[in-house]
Scaffold this active site. Structure first.
Site, PDB file in Angstrom:
ATOM      1  N   LYS A   1       0.831  -1.110   0.080  1.00 37.41           N
ATOM      2  CA  LYS A   1      -0.062   0.024  -0.029  1.00 37.41           C
ATOM      3  C   LYS A   1       0.963   1.210   0.079  1.00 37.41           C
ATOM      4  CE  LYS A   1      -2.823   3.418   0.808  1.00 37.41           C
ATOM      5  NZ  LYS A   1      -4.203   3.415   1.005  1.00 37.41           N
TER       6      LYS A   1
ATOM      7  N   CYS B   1      -3.314  10.810   1.633  1.00 39.62           N
ATOM      8  CA  CYS B   1      -2.605   9.492   1.322  1.00 39.62           C
ATOM      9  C   CYS B   1      -1.360   9.667   0.779  1.00 39.62           C
ATOM     10  CB  CYS B   1      -3.680   8.703   0.438  1.00 39.62           C
ATOM     11  SG  CYS B   1      -5.167   8.540   0.989  1.00 39.62           S
TER      12      CYS B   1
HETATM   13  N1  SAJ Z   1      -1.834  14.737  -8.264  1.00 40.75           N
HETATM   14  C1  SAJ Z   1      -0.840  15.601  -9.458  1.00 40.75           C
HETATM   15  N2  SAJ Z   1      -0.480  15.095 -10.255  1.00 40.75           N
HETATM   16  C2  SAJ Z   1      -1.203  13.961 -11.009  1.00 40.75           C
HETATM   17  C3  SAJ Z   1      -2.058  13.248 -10.125  1.00 40.75           C
HETATM   18  C4  SAJ Z   1      -2.350  13.591  -9.132  1.00 40.75           C
HETATM   19  O1  SAJ Z   1      -0.248  16.822  -8.827  1.00 40.75           O
HETATM   20  O2  SAJ Z   1      -0.816  13.678 -12.208  1.00 40.75           O
HETATM   21  C5  SAJ Z   1      -2.102  15.437  -7.220  1.00 40.75           C
HETATM   22  C6  SAJ Z   1      -3.558  15.506  -6.942  1.00 40.75           C
HETATM   23  O3  SAJ Z   1      -3.901  16.925  -7.408  1.00 40.75           O
HETATM   24  C7  SAJ Z   1      -3.679  15.523  -5.361  1.00 40.75           C
HETATM   25  C8  SAJ Z   1      -2.688  14.518  -5.198  1.00 40.75           C
HETATM   26  O4  SAJ Z   1      -1.913  14.343  -6.155  1.00 40.75           O
HETATM   27  O5  SAJ Z   1      -3.412  16.652  -4.995  1.00 40.75           O
HETATM   28  C9  SAJ Z   1      -3.353  13.100  -4.694  1.00 40.75           C
HETATM   29  O6  SAJ Z   1      -4.510  12.862  -5.697  1.00 40.75           O
HETATM   30  P1  SAJ Z   1      -4.514  11.336  -6.510  1.00 40.75           P
HETATM   31  O7  SAJ Z   1      -5.801  11.346  -7.211  1.00 40.75           O
HETATM   32  O8  SAJ Z   1      -3.349  10.954  -7.153  1.00 40.75           O
HETATM   33  O9  SAJ Z   1      -4.839  10.319  -4.849  1.00 40.75           O
HETATM   34  P2  SAJ Z   1      -5.682  10.357  -3.751  1.00 40.75           P
HETATM   35  O10 SAJ Z   1      -4.770  11.034  -2.739  1.00 40.75           O
HETATM   36  O11 SAJ Z   1      -6.988  10.997  -3.877  1.00 40.75           O
HETATM   37  O12 SAJ Z   1      -5.759   8.816  -3.750  1.00 40.75           O
HETATM   38  C10 SAJ Z   1      -4.803   7.858  -3.597  1.00 40.75           C
HETATM   39  C11 SAJ Z   1      -4.823   6.629  -4.549  1.00 40.75           C
HETATM   40  N3  SAJ Z   1      -3.656   5.886  -4.775  1.00 40.75           N
HETATM   41  C12 SAJ Z   1      -3.042   5.793  -6.041  1.00 40.75           C
HETATM   42  O13 SAJ Z   1      -3.650   6.051  -6.937  1.00 40.75           O
HETATM   43  C13 SAJ Z   1      -1.670   5.048  -6.092  1.00 40.75           C
HETATM   44  C14 SAJ Z   1      -6.040   5.736  -4.060  1.00 40.75           C
HETATM   45  O14 SAJ Z   1      -5.913   4.766  -4.911  1.00 40.75           O
HETATM   46  C15 SAJ Z   1      -5.689   5.381  -2.632  1.00 40.75           C
HETATM   47  O15 SAJ Z   1      -6.817   4.522  -2.070  1.00 40.75           O
HETATM   48  C16 SAJ Z   1      -5.792   6.709  -1.735  1.00 40.75           C
HETATM   49  O16 SAJ Z   1      -4.577   7.325  -2.211  1.00 40.75           O
HETATM   50  C17 SAJ Z   1      -5.314   6.122  -0.237  1.00 40.75           C
HETATM   51  O17 SAJ Z   1      -6.308   6.187   0.376  1.00 40.75           O
HETATM   52  O18 SAJ Z   1      -4.090   5.932  -0.128  1.00 40.75           O
END
Ligand code: SAJ
Length: 415
Positions: free
Chosen positions: A212, A266
């Protein structure tokens, strides 16, 4: 085959409540346990205390069918799912106080044969720690049936659902189940198979815990790479969005998108558990965290440069949420950026547009030069427009309003 008919879910937050509701919708009798009276009252009325698509109908349905109820007290159950917060200490080690509190309440209810699952994101070794803690409280039991003592079965099953898609991903995502024993892993696998249509993969508890953390670190490192490219490109006069789009045409390249920083509870948190567990060995993971955490400061500097020379500049700031199309402002880089800009540019007016909230969060509410505004009026009166979140609302409006303004588009929406 699953033989468990009743489950107690400890912690009715963003993960515990959806898990409780989906188990209940699939015929399991579930008691949700929480310390918060308002959460318990809301759930018992069939209501959800936060926004997550489709969750309300699951909770309302399960409560009306008497399959789901909420309580402050931990009941006797055949299985316990612990979904409590795992915050980190100042040195980034995990603070297990909520896990210990849950275990303290579970321990007196055990008689042997129960399954206890830790779902909370945790560093390697935490499930073992929870198991040892339970046995310390109940020395008449064991984790593996040794010395003829009845066994409790302890496993880790990390959640991997994406906020906003939780009810879909609970069903469709593959799951990793790590047991302290093979029997614990098998029992947990059968319980999750009640609602999970993805593959359920079995391993030991420490590997499941690490998997994870690694998934979220993988994403963090890739986003840090994109954020670094955006800073380099800005210096070199290159359009980073075009650059990444072109590079991603390569069959083995898939760079994520730069942004104003990484938010949420996360991705910005989990990598630190790896760094704390192996500080010398996790240089890249640590640097990615630092790079992403520095991006908000770079955005502040970039914005200040854009309005340099303008007396009392008006800046339209688009978005406060930590990512697109949600109302969640926790650990949002956008909120941090507005707070810093407000302090550094005391003569500026920051007119913030966030269609998903009705009031400013507590960090911003007392700042004299920050106010909430509507999209078009905010842009019309602005000298500069700072886009921080790629909400759909910011993609669909009259772009001629942007003409003649300084634009700082941290998400590449208007490229
Ligand atoms: N972000 C970027 N660029 C990107 C993708 C995301 O700057 O290309 C930023 C987003 O704007 C945000 C942050 O990253 O600020 C996180 O967003 P996210 O959509 O990547 O992830 P979370 O935090 O909403 O959810 C993540 C997910 N993990 C993965 O995709 C590996 C989700 O599947 C997990 O269950 C969750 O963390 C968790 O609970 O750990």
């Amino acid at each position: 085959m699953n033989t468990i008919e009743n489950v107690a879910v400890i912690g009715l937050g963003y993960i515990g409540l959806p898990t409780a509701a989906i188990l209940a919708a699939n015929g399991i009798t579930v008691t949700g346990v929480d310390v918060n009276d308002r959460t318990i009252e809301a759930v018992n009325r069939g209501e959800v205390p936060f926004v997550e698509p489709d969750l309300s109908s699951y909770v309302a349905g399960a409560v009306s069918q008497n399959k789901l109820s909420a309580s402050k007290d931990t009941p006797e159950a055949q299985a316990y799912i612990v979904a409590v917060p795992t915050p980190f200490n100042p040195d980034y080690t995990v603070d297990v106080k909520y896990i210990k509190a849950a275990a303290t309440n579970i321990a007196p209810k055990l008689s042997g044969g129960e399954l206890v699952i830790l779902e909370s994101t945790s560093p390697p070794g935490t499930t073992q720690l929870m198991g040892d803690f339970l046995i310390a409280l109940r020395p008449d039991l064991s984790l593996d049936g040794a010395d003829g003592k009845p066994a409790i079965h302890v496993a880790h099953c990390p959640e991997r659902v994406l906020p906003g898609r939780v009810m879909i991903e609970l069903v469709t995502n593959d799951r990793i189940v790590g047991g302290l024993t093979e029997e614990a892993a098998q029992l947990a696998k059968h319980l999750y198979a009640v609602f999970c249509q993805g593959e359920i993969l079995i391993t030991d508890a420490a590997t499941a815990e690490m998997a994870k953390l690694v998934e979220n670190s993988y994403r963090d490192v890739n986003i840090a790479f994109a954020n670094e490219l955006s800073v380099i490109s800005d210096k070199l006069g290159i359009n980073v969005w075009e650059l990444i789009r072109l590079a991603n045409h390569h069959p083995r390249v898939n760079i994520l998108q730069p942004g104003p920083g990484v938010g949420g509870h996360c991705i910005a948190v989990d990598p630190w558990f790896i760094v704390a567990a192996a500080p010398e060995e996790s240089q890249l993971i640590k640097q990615a965290r630092i790079t992403n955490d520095q991006k908000p400061d770079w955005v502040v500097d970039r914005t200040m440069r854009a309005v340099e020379g303008i007396d009392s500049p008006v800046i339209a700031v688009l978005g406060l949420a930590f990512k697109a199309n949600i109302d969640d402002l926790r650990e949002s880089p956008a909120v941090a950026i507005v707070e810093k800009l407000s302090r550094k540019l005391s003569t500026a007016d920051l007119s913030v547009v966030e269609p998903h909230v009705k009031e400013l969060p507590k960090q911003l509410v007392d700042l004299q030069n920050v106010s909430l505004a509507e999209l078009e009026s905010s842009i019309s009166s602005a000298d500069a427009v700072l886009l921080l979140v790629d909400h759909d609302d910011f993609k669909e409006f009259d772009r001629t309003l942007l003409e003649g303004k300084h634009i700082i588009d941290t998400r590449g929406v208007w490229q």
